[in-house]
Design an enzyme around this catalytic site. Sequence first.
Site, PDB file in Angstrom:
ATOM      1  N   VAL A 476       0.839  -1.212   0.000  1.00 36.25           N
ATOM      2  CA  VAL A 476       0.000   0.000   0.000  1.00 36.25           C
ATOM      3  C   VAL A 476       0.868   1.255   0.000  1.00 36.25           C
ATOM      4  O   VAL A 476       0.625   2.206  -0.761  1.00 36.25           O
ATOM      5  CB  VAL A 476      -0.958   0.003   1.207  1.00 36.25           C
ATOM      6  N   THR A 555       0.932   0.891   8.421  1.00 32.39           N
ATOM      7  CA  THR A 555       1.416  -0.353   9.034  1.00 32.39           C
ATOM      8  C   THR A 555       0.253  -0.978   9.806  1.00 32.39           C
ATOM      9  O   THR A 555      -0.852  -0.448   9.826  1.00 32.39           O
ATOM     10  CB  THR A 555       2.569  -0.074  10.007  1.00 32.39           C
ATOM     11  N   GLY A 664      -2.687  -9.683  -2.285  1.00 31.44           N
ATOM     12  CA  GLY A 664      -2.606  -8.507  -1.413  1.00 31.44           C
ATOM     13  C   GLY A 664      -3.892  -8.087  -0.752  1.00 31.44           C
ATOM     14  O   GLY A 664      -4.017  -6.955  -0.290  1.00 31.44           O
ATOM     15  N   ASP A 678     -10.541  -8.730  12.183  1.00 29.41           N
ATOM     16  CA  ASP A 678     -10.421  -7.494  11.418  1.00 29.41           C
ATOM     17  C   ASP A 678     -11.787  -6.856  11.194  1.00 29.41           C
ATOM     18  O   ASP A 678     -11.950  -5.633  11.314  1.00 29.41           O
ATOM     19  CB  ASP A 678      -9.730  -7.784  10.086  1.00 29.41           C
ATOM     20  N   LYS A 682     -13.480  -3.208  12.533  1.00 30.70           N
ATOM     21  CA  LYS A 682     -14.107  -2.218  11.658  1.00 30.70           C
ATOM     22  C   LYS A 682     -15.492  -1.819  12.164  1.00 30.70           C
ATOM     23  O   LYS A 682     -15.834  -0.631  12.180  1.00 30.70           O
ATOM     24  CB  LYS A 682     -14.185  -2.773  10.236  1.00 30.70           C
ATOM     25  N   GLY A 796      -7.205  -4.247  -1.553  1.00 30.18           N
ATOM     26  CA  GLY A 796      -6.262  -4.047  -2.643  1.00 30.18           C
ATOM     27  C   GLY A 796      -5.395  -2.833  -2.406  1.00 30.18           C
ATOM     28  O   GLY A 796      -5.845  -1.822  -1.856  1.00 30.18           O
TER      29      GLY A 796
END
Length: 814
Positions: A476, A555, A664, A678, A682, A796
């Site tokens: 990224v 990161t 990715g 994850d 969110k 992505g």
Amino acid sequence: MQVLKFGGTSVATASAIRQVVQLVAAAARRETTIVVVSAMGGITDALIEAGYLAAAGKEEYRERLRHIETQHLEVARELVPIVSQSAVLSLVKTHCNEMEAICNGVFLLGELSARTLDRLMSFGELLSSRLVAASLSAQQVAHRWYDSRQLLRTDSQHGFATVDLAATNQLISRFIVAQPEALYVVPGFVAADDQGATTTLGRGGSDYTAAIFAGALHASRLEIWTDVSGMMTADPRLVPHARPIPRISYQEAMELSHFGAKVLYPPTIQPVMSQGIPLWIKNTFAPTDHGTLVEVSPPATGHIVRGLSSIGQLALLSLEGSGMVGIPGFSKRLFEALARERINVILITQSSSEHSISVGVNARDAAAAQRAVDAEFAHEIAVGKVEPLHLETDLAIVALVGENMKNHTGISGRMFGALGTNGVNIRAIAQGSSEKNISTVIRAQDVKKAINVLHETFFEATAKQINLFVVGVGNVGSKLLEQLARQQAYLQEKLGLQVRVVGVANSSRFVLHEHGLALDDWKEALAQGEPLHLPTLVDAIHARNLRNAVFVDITASADVAGCYAALLEKSVAVVACNKVACSSEYATYARLKALAQEFNTDFLFETNVGAGLPVIGTLNDLLRSGDVVHRIEAVLSGTLNFVFNHYNGKRPFAEVVRQAQAEGYTEPDPRLDLNGTDVARKILILARESGEKLEMADIRNVSFLPESCLEGDVEAFYDQMAVHEDHFRGLYEAATAQGKKLKFVARYADGKASVGLQTIVPGHDFHALHGKDNAVLFYTNRYAEQPLVIKGAGAGAEVTASGVFADIIRAARA
């Protein structure tokens, strides 16, 4: 009649003097001219040093005098042909012998009086003006050299004598009438009292000499020749984009000069200002440059502010106490105490309650000022009516100057807003009733940033400089740098943003370059960088103190997230792709949001949810406009959506997950995606942004993974998925048999949040999601029946980088 004054750098070398002679000769052909000459650069300081060394009984004064003599003799030999040198060299030698005799006397007496120091300092101008005259003679330019001490009358206050203008003007006028010439050369800075004793005119003395001659003779113009092409909008040593000021009023020039612009010393130009005589500031070494014309009423320009200036080495003295309120005379006593110590007050500000009064003085006078004021108010301090004088050092003044400011509202607001956005704390403010000057006292270490910020605000509306520190340059981060490189020209042309990447870091190294890294070879620069130590990196960012600074975290590091508070407290904006900070303890999340607000900067994390999709921004817009969120349903994992859209029971589930990681779409550890962690982060962030005080432990996570898949390392994870292939195939086939699709869904409603695998019926907004798409459904007061839907690629490197890019632009345009 015109008067030309040449400063110390203009006569510092033989080549410089030859340039002066050319300019003078051309001027004299046009109009009767008086040339006023300063001492060679550095000579006055050297003479003062020699005098004090002699008074201290140190024989090093002889070496200083030898150096002065040698310098003048060498210049004389270069300027004058050998056949004509003897008279000039003899004159230089005579003056140098007089200097030595004076210093020898000082050495023997062990005392240097102000009168003796004036006599010693006068030789600088006497010698340099003689050399200019000798060079004119060598070029066969007719002229008359005359000693200013015969024409300028002062009192006997040695070191800063006061000129008797009436007597001086009469002497000058008589002299010009009695001895008419086309060209006169006179030494600046020096004068004499009624007894004929040499006096000097203090700081800016040669400018003052020139102004006195111009005023006495009602000159058509006064030209000040120096080593810069006029006054600038700011100090070019601090502001690379500072520009010349073509025309400026006397009042503006005096304000700028008072606050640090060294071209003019304000009191010295009074004789020409009072008569409206135009004053040109020109560059001896670039005589064709326009320079700056100082006049009574310059034409208007497109800029409200004429220029910026600053004074360093400032101390702020604050006298406070309830005993001051309503009692007359406190201010008078304060200023009298300072005046007795001959301490000049640079700035004054007083609270309307009369509870405090603050004055700015030169830092070198601070200790003496504190003693004098504390002694003056000793009784009031003893009985508690007044506090002991509070002293602050390491300060500076930054001033905004322009006569046209009084005709425009909001100038102060723009000034304070620009400084506040960049974390420049204002300790005191002073604004005259004429509104020509707005002065702020700030920390000395913030001067460069403040001057650049203000110059950008008032003179460079088309180019706001943004300074980026990018931590994390993997997939990224690399894409972000590519996008920045491609868009630099567009950003400058369309948005007026000059975006510079001044620092990059990976997990092992970092490199900083204050003037920006080349985006085509940042990898090579990083390879040569310093080992990464986060406190060192943060300290380096603080030390550079760059304006419009943005720290970009790409990161997944908790350690990097731990740096946010220290950055926000210095008004460095933070753009976080890293979800750790916003999904950690609520207190941490709330503190970071509060710090951003307190220090007037940005904490942006749009890519924490939905990569490049405008999820958080849309949610914030709904809330800011008064809407209320009742429910959120979302597919928030591009990874899981990719996996379930590609898994059909024919290829192993583990193989599809490996494909997602290879392309990715996953976190560095894919278990964070597949175990729902994850997604839980969110929905937690969205719930918090909606106003809910939830912790991660409050999120109900219904995992579809067998427990053994979460044991061991990443390779063990893949092995266990292969072992449990029948489990995954069974989930898929059960959904397919009902005509449904598997989606990992996050839900927030009624203060509660959950994540888990669900089967989605045809026609639902989630059913048609393809590839790595995300979708978020907001059910609110306004969107009660049909939700507001945000849908698109949610994973992505390219789209995530674009989301980070968008946050950078938001921070830049704040």
